[in-house]
Scaffold this active site. Sequence first.
Site, PDB file in Angstrom:
ATOM      1  N   HIS A 157      -8.280 -15.363  11.933  1.00  9.68           N
ATOM      2  CA  HIS A 157      -6.928 -16.137  11.274  1.00  9.68           C
ATOM      3  C   HIS A 157      -8.113 -17.033   9.249  1.00  9.68           C
ATOM      4  O   HIS A 157      -7.211 -17.140   8.708  1.00  9.68           O
ATOM      5  CB  HIS A 157      -6.136 -16.383  12.272  1.00  9.68           C
ATOM      6  CG  HIS A 157      -5.107 -15.855  12.589  1.00  9.68           C
ATOM      7  ND1 HIS A 157      -4.895 -16.801  13.385  1.00  9.68           N
ATOM      8  CD2 HIS A 157      -4.498 -14.974  12.491  1.00  9.68           C
ATOM      9  CE1 HIS A 157      -3.556 -15.579  14.324  1.00  9.68           C
ATOM     10  NE2 HIS A 157      -4.034 -14.306  13.109  1.00  9.68           N
ATOM     11  N   ARG A 262       3.201  -1.915   8.024  1.00 11.71           N
ATOM     12  CA  ARG A 262       2.936  -1.542   9.790  1.00 11.71           C
ATOM     13  C   ARG A 262       3.812  -2.490  10.402  1.00 11.71           C
ATOM     14  O   ARG A 262       3.935  -3.904  10.647  1.00 11.71           O
ATOM     15  CB  ARG A 262       1.483  -2.764  10.100  1.00 11.71           C
ATOM     16  CG  ARG A 262       0.053  -2.462   9.174  1.00 11.71           C
ATOM     17  CD  ARG A 262      -0.759  -3.620   9.070  1.00 11.71           C
ATOM     18  NE  ARG A 262      -2.261  -2.876   9.413  1.00 11.71           N
ATOM     19  CZ  ARG A 262      -3.038  -2.533   8.101  1.00 11.71           C
ATOM     20  NH1 ARG A 262      -2.738  -3.665   7.367  1.00 11.71           N
ATOM     21  NH2 ARG A 262      -3.821  -2.756   8.109  1.00 11.71           N
ATOM     22  N   ARG A 298       4.549   3.098   8.601  1.00 18.99           N
ATOM     23  CA  ARG A 298       3.570   3.392   9.889  1.00 18.99           C
ATOM     24  C   ARG A 298       4.880   3.663  11.236  1.00 18.99           C
ATOM     25  O   ARG A 298       5.270   2.393  11.313  1.00 18.99           O
ATOM     26  CB  ARG A 298       2.899   3.242   9.771  1.00 18.99           C
ATOM     27  CG  ARG A 298       1.828   3.240  10.543  1.00 18.99           C
ATOM     28  CD  ARG A 298       0.248   2.953  10.307  1.00 18.99           C
ATOM     29  NE  ARG A 298       0.281   1.781  10.952  1.00 18.99           N
ATOM     30  CZ  ARG A 298      -1.153   1.164  11.389  1.00 18.99           C
ATOM     31  NH1 ARG A 298      -2.173   1.667  10.582  1.00 18.99           N
ATOM     32  NH2 ARG A 298      -0.605  -0.308  11.169  1.00 18.99           N
ATOM     33  N   GLU A 398      -7.893   8.383   9.955  1.00 18.38           N
ATOM     34  CA  GLU A 398      -8.440   6.705  10.447  1.00 18.38           C
ATOM     35  C   GLU A 398      -9.593   7.352  12.144  1.00 18.38           C
ATOM     36  O   GLU A 398      -9.852   6.637  12.436  1.00 18.38           O
ATOM     37  CB  GLU A 398      -7.734   5.994  10.755  1.00 18.38           C
ATOM     38  CG  GLU A 398      -6.201   6.277  11.608  1.00 18.38           C
ATOM     39  CD  GLU A 398      -5.617   5.384  12.075  1.00 18.38           C
ATOM     40  OE1 GLU A 398      -6.620   3.898  11.331  1.00 18.38           O
ATOM     41  OE2 GLU A 398      -4.408   5.536  12.478  1.00 18.38           O
ATOM     42  N   ASN A 421     -10.119   1.050   7.753  1.00 15.88           N
ATOM     43  CA  ASN A 421     -10.599   0.061   8.765  1.00 15.88           C
ATOM     44  C   ASN A 421     -10.896   0.626   9.875  1.00 15.88           C
ATOM     45  O   ASN A 421     -12.171   0.454  10.400  1.00 15.88           O
ATOM     46  CB  ASN A 421     -10.066  -0.687   8.993  1.00 15.88           C
ATOM     47  CG  ASN A 421      -8.623  -1.258   8.011  1.00 15.88           C
ATOM     48  OD1 ASN A 421      -9.385  -1.305   6.755  1.00 15.88           O
ATOM     49  ND2 ASN A 421      -8.311  -1.766   7.760  1.00 15.88           N
ATOM     50  N   ASP A 422     -10.278   1.834   9.885  1.00 19.18           N
ATOM     51  CA  ASP A 422     -10.770   2.140  11.203  1.00 19.18           C
ATOM     52  C   ASP A 422     -11.754   3.916  10.692  1.00 19.18           C
ATOM     53  O   ASP A 422     -12.830   3.850  11.985  1.00 19.18           O
ATOM     54  CB  ASP A 422      -9.525   2.972  12.150  1.00 19.18           C
ATOM     55  CG  ASP A 422      -9.077   1.816  12.803  1.00 19.18           C
ATOM     56  OD1 ASP A 422      -9.538   1.708  13.846  1.00 19.18           O
ATOM     57  OD2 ASP A 422      -7.398   1.384  12.691  1.00 19.18           O
ATOM     58  N   ARG A 432     -15.044  -2.622  14.860  1.00 27.90           N
ATOM     59  CA  ARG A 432     -14.960  -3.160  13.166  1.00 27.90           C
ATOM     60  C   ARG A 432     -14.087  -5.204  13.227  1.00 27.90           C
ATOM     61  O   ARG A 432     -14.147  -6.221  12.392  1.00 27.90           O
ATOM     62  CB  ARG A 432     -13.278  -3.248  12.724  1.00 27.90           C
ATOM     63  CG  ARG A 432     -11.946  -2.839  13.446  1.00 27.90           C
ATOM     64  CD  ARG A 432     -11.166  -2.426  13.136  1.00 27.90           C
ATOM     65  NE  ARG A 432      -9.831  -2.944  12.298  1.00 27.90           N
ATOM     66  CZ  ARG A 432      -8.386  -2.071  12.031  1.00 27.90           C
ATOM     67  NH1 ARG A 432      -8.672  -1.449  12.410  1.00 27.90           N
ATOM     68  NH2 ARG A 432      -7.952  -2.967  11.092  1.00 27.90           N
ATOM     69  N   CYS A 469      -5.087   3.711   2.363  1.00 27.73           N
ATOM     70  CA  CYS A 469      -4.799   2.204   2.915  1.00 27.73           C
ATOM     71  C   CYS A 469      -5.039   1.114   3.630  1.00 27.73           C
ATOM     72  O   CYS A 469      -5.260   0.082   3.969  1.00 27.73           O
ATOM     73  CB  CYS A 469      -3.118   2.403   3.328  1.00 27.73           C
ATOM     74  SG  CYS A 469      -3.026   3.005   4.936  1.00 27.73           S
TER      75      CYS A 469
HETATM   76  C1  PEP Z   1      -6.767   0.993   8.981  1.00 28.96           C
HETATM   77  O1  PEP Z   1      -7.243   1.582  10.237  1.00 28.96           O
HETATM   78  O2  PEP Z   1      -7.250   1.517   8.012  1.00 28.96           O
HETATM   79  C2  PEP Z   1      -5.790   1.025   8.969  1.00 28.96           C
HETATM   80  C3  PEP Z   1      -4.482   0.674   7.236  1.00 28.96           C
HETATM   81  O3  PEP Z   1      -4.696   0.583   9.807  1.00 28.96           O
HETATM   82  P1  PEP Z   1      -5.501  -0.991  10.475  1.00 28.96           P
HETATM   83  O4  PEP Z   1      -5.379  -1.696  10.139  1.00 28.96           O
HETATM   84  O5  PEP Z   1      -3.356  -1.584  10.873  1.00 28.96           O
HETATM   85  O6  PEP Z   1      -5.582   0.017  12.053  1.00 28.96           O
HETATM   86 MG    MG Z   2      -6.080   1.777  11.218  1.00 30.68          MG
END
Ligand code: PEP
Ligand code: MG
Length: 541
Positions: A157, A262, A298, A398, A421-422, A432, A469
């Site tokens: 946060h 999301r 999503r 992902e 991200n994943d 992560r 994304c």
């Molecule tokens: C990602 O994994 O890049 C993604 C956009 O989904 P989240 O961050 O919600 O897992």
């Molecule tokens: Mg993800």
Amino acid sequence: TPCASPDAEIETFRAAFASLQRKLQRLEEDSRERLGQEKAAIFGAHALMLADPMFEGGILNLIEAGKTALDAIYDKTMEIRALFSSLPDPYLRERAADVEDVGRRLFREVQGSGDVDLNAPGRHILVAEELSPSEAAVLSPEHVAGVITCVGGATSHYAIIVSALEIPAVSGLESRLFYDGDRVICDGQSGVVVVSPTPATVGRYERKRTLFLKEKGDLASFAGKEAMTRDGHKIELRGNIALPEDAPGVLEHGGTGVGLFRTECLFMNRPQAPSEEEQYRAYKTVLENMKGLPTVIRTLDAGGDKQIPYLDELVGPEANPFLGLRAIRFCLRNKELFMTQLRALLRAGVAGDLRVMIPMISDVSQIQTAKEWLEEAGEALKREGVATGPYRLGIMIEIPSAALMAAELATEVDFFSVGTNDLVQYTLAVDRLNGRVADLYQPWHPAVVRLLKQIVDGAKAGDAEVAVCGEMAGDPLLLPLFVGLGFSGLSMSSVKLPWIKSRLSRIALPWAENLAREALSCKSASLVRQILERGAEELAE
Ligand code: PEP
Ligand code: MG
């Protein structure tokens, strides 16, 4: 220390409690203006923590048993903090910092020492072991030029707040590496910190800063313009949102649609899943707010780092939640819950340009089942005489298996959106959320770059649109790579949209293609990084 008079201690505690409650309310209100609704909600959650019977009642019990208010607050905070810290789920573990934040503030209220003012006169870089969300929320970018902390992953946060304040921040560094008065460069974009830099390094970072400020100055002039490269190659820039209320922000920042909604946020902080009606209203609101622009919603991505207690109960404890029953895996095992969401989406489709996106696909069979269920939901609604709208279907790429199978997956869907991200975490086996391995979380790693290329090639072969994304999409350093690899869209948090649009206008397509080719041939992450940094410097000239 035993206390002399529990009544007096209780009175002291109650006064401190009420004062903190008022402060949290004010902080939430101020943050709504400074940081937006989503971030401000963090302090609403803090107020709930404060008033939680386990916390408030627990402290009162300890005072009644003879402890002073200070001891009781300290003990209870440590107890609940330890409880959160010991949980296997990384998202919940991060909440230990929020508990400590609330406890520490309550402690200070009783002491009468109030809040620490971190906005010392002048301009400085703040170095701290750890910074709480409430401390971060009151930082003034005028005085605090940067923040360096030991603890605090990119998804804590605290980090979310400093980023919204546009204060450069780097975490994962020991505070003992710094001395008061050190000359320090803190580059929040790349996560690099330089202590006692040489004049040449200072020069390099000054150029980077100049480009940053130049682009900042240009932002307004890009407001009404289409996003395209210098030579007219168009890229769709869309916004990532967490709540229906965030949709107008995408338009304000010039986004041409929502690239990722999301929906799990609708499921959080409540005792049970939202009903079909409630979800329908939320999706319809987003679609209406987006005024006919493409809106990617999503389906539920619960599990992993996204903790939703009443759903986790269905899953049971997992040693590796990131590799567990997450997202579509969970939905395919809980048909009723998933069908409720699919029905709500199909009904909302009448209100705009709906794009349904399925997360965490690792195999073609999953998307095939999801398609069957979507059809089933559509037929049931038709039988019931309920109106449904058209939609396009896409998946998140992902998981490395999906990237490798992109060509086959593309024949099943209309679009891909790469969740970097994943994808980065699964490709490099780097959690992560784990600050200890944050240096190994390298989105520019050649293995990731090659997967990205494979995804684009697969998408084109199967005639699917392909966007990104994940957080990488809003990183100016990586922009030439995405353009050069052939992505047709990028979706990011709204505040980044004007920046990326401005940077995009400096790029020429053949130049970016060349840069991407070079990156694809690199044998190490540091070499790709050098290429990207050189690229950014060239754009500054
Ligand atoms: C990602 O994994 O890049 C993604 C956009 O989904 P989240 O961050 O919600 O897992
Ligand atoms: Mg993800």
